[in-house]
Design a protein around this motif. Sequence first.
Motif, short mmCIF file in Angstrom:
data_model
loop_
_atom_site.label_atom_id
_atom_site.label_comp_id
_atom_site.label_asym_id
_atom_site.label_seq_id
_atom_site.Cartn_x
_atom_site.Cartn_y
_atom_site.Cartn_z
N ILE A 21 4.66 -6.81 12.32
CA ILE A 21 3.43 -6.29 12.91
C ILE A 21 3.68 -5.87 14.36
O ILE A 21 4.43 -6.53 15.09
N GLN A 22 3.09 -4.76 14.74
CA GLN A 22 3.17 -4.33 16.14
C GLN A 22 2.26 -5.24 16.96
O GLN A 22 1.11 -5.49 16.59
N THR A 23 2.77 -5.73 18.08
CA THR A 23 2.01 -6.70 18.88
C THR A 23 1.28 -6.09 20.06
O THR A 23 0.65 -6.81 20.83
N GLN A 24 1.36 -4.79 20.23
CA GLN A 24 0.65 -4.12 21.31
C GLN A 24 -0.32 -3.10 20.74
O GLN A 24 0.01 -2.39 19.78
N PRO A 25 -1.52 -3.02 21.28
CA PRO A 25 -2.49 -2.04 20.79
C PRO A 25 -2.02 -0.60 21.04
O PRO A 25 -1.19 -0.35 21.91
N ILE A 26 -2.58 0.32 20.28
CA ILE A 26 -2.33 1.74 20.48
C ILE A 26 -3.14 2.22 21.68
O ILE A 26 -4.33 1.89 21.81
N THR A 27 -2.54 2.98 22.56
CA THR A 27 -3.23 3.43 23.76
C THR A 27 -3.94 4.77 23.54
O THR A 27 -3.69 5.48 22.56
N ASN A 28 -4.81 5.11 24.49
CA ASN A 28 -5.47 6.42 24.45
C ASN A 28 -4.45 7.54 24.47
O ASN A 28 -4.58 8.53 23.75
N GLY A 29 -3.41 7.38 25.29
CA GLY A 29 -2.38 8.42 25.37
C GLY A 29 -1.63 8.59 24.07
O GLY A 29 -1.36 9.73 23.64
N GLU A 30 -1.29 7.49 23.42
CA GLU A 30 -0.59 7.56 22.14
C GLU A 30 -1.48 8.18 21.07
O GLU A 30 -1.00 8.98 20.24
N TYR A 31 -2.75 7.85 21.09
CA TYR A 31 -3.65 8.41 20.09
C TYR A 31 -3.83 9.91 20.29
O TYR A 31 -3.91 10.67 19.32
N PHE A 32 -3.85 10.36 21.54
CA PHE A 32 -3.99 11.80 21.79
C PHE A 32 -2.75 12.53 21.25
O PHE A 32 -2.87 13.66 20.75
N ALA A 96 -5.12 6.15 30.34
CA ALA A 96 -4.13 6.58 29.35
C ALA A 96 -3.43 5.39 28.72
O ALA A 96 -2.97 5.44 27.57
N LEU A 97 -3.35 4.27 29.48
CA LEU A 97 -2.66 3.07 29.02
C LEU A 97 -3.60 2.02 28.44
O LEU A 97 -3.16 0.96 28.02
N TRP A 98 -4.90 2.32 28.43
CA TRP A 98 -5.86 1.39 27.83
C TRP A 98 -5.75 1.45 26.31
O TRP A 98 -5.45 2.51 25.74
#
Length: 284
Positions: A21-32, A96-98
Amino acid sequence: HVFGWDNESPSTNIAVKPFRIQTQPITNGEYFTFLKAVQSGNAKFKRSIYDLVPRSWIALECDQHPTRAANTAVLATNYGVRTVVGTPSIFSTEAALWPVIVSQVQATAYASWKGKRLPTESEWTHAARTYHLAYALSITASESNYSSAVPLDMYLDELLSAQNTTASVHTCQPYDLFVPSDANVGFAHWHPVPVPALQPNAITDADSLPDATFIGSTWEWTSTQFYSFDGFQPSVMYPGYSADFFDPPETCDSDSTHYVIKGGAYATHPRIALRQTFRNWYQR
């Protein structure tokens, strides 16, 4: 239900197969970046760009969310995140990192694009409990032998053995006592905060357990439809608290179906966010 809400009872055991499992949430920047792939045709989904743009975003040049009347194949040139203190840009600010705040449909689409899937409720709970206990014990250990090649469960077993204790001694508590004290809950901040591993001056140590975010900033989606455990009894004081939101299994693909979310957001009261067994839910 002295120590919880009706949907948490009765106590139940669920077998969980090995998983990563990935332990860090997906960021706004990654989703864009994902949305750009959809726009360019490099990611195919039945949903339009309109359906995939988070409702937590606002198109800054027109100060509104894209409408179906607009050209839904084109992304806005600048998006901001809706907060109670403004709409910071996902391109020119730390927003962007949220962690990105999305629907379950959007989270599922992103995971599919990455060749992954959302965790089940049981997987998420097991991962969160195991990580928090392992992290707490690793701090007090005389030496750390953590390796990313070793499953976290095995690492926890080594720590428990070295300290002559068992997991049940710690996990039988009603609250997760090992969640970091600086978790972003209870309006510690009035908005999400950057994912720890991506924060400026973040320090990584190959010999120590890396930072992970299971609690705070935003709720986290699971792939588990909100349902009752065997033996469920509605609350006498509030019988509709959970029962009104249990959907038939055959409605799993409906946008109105409720799915389990875990973890807690920046506005969640700590006594809820830190509760190991708390189950929240939203329509997908």
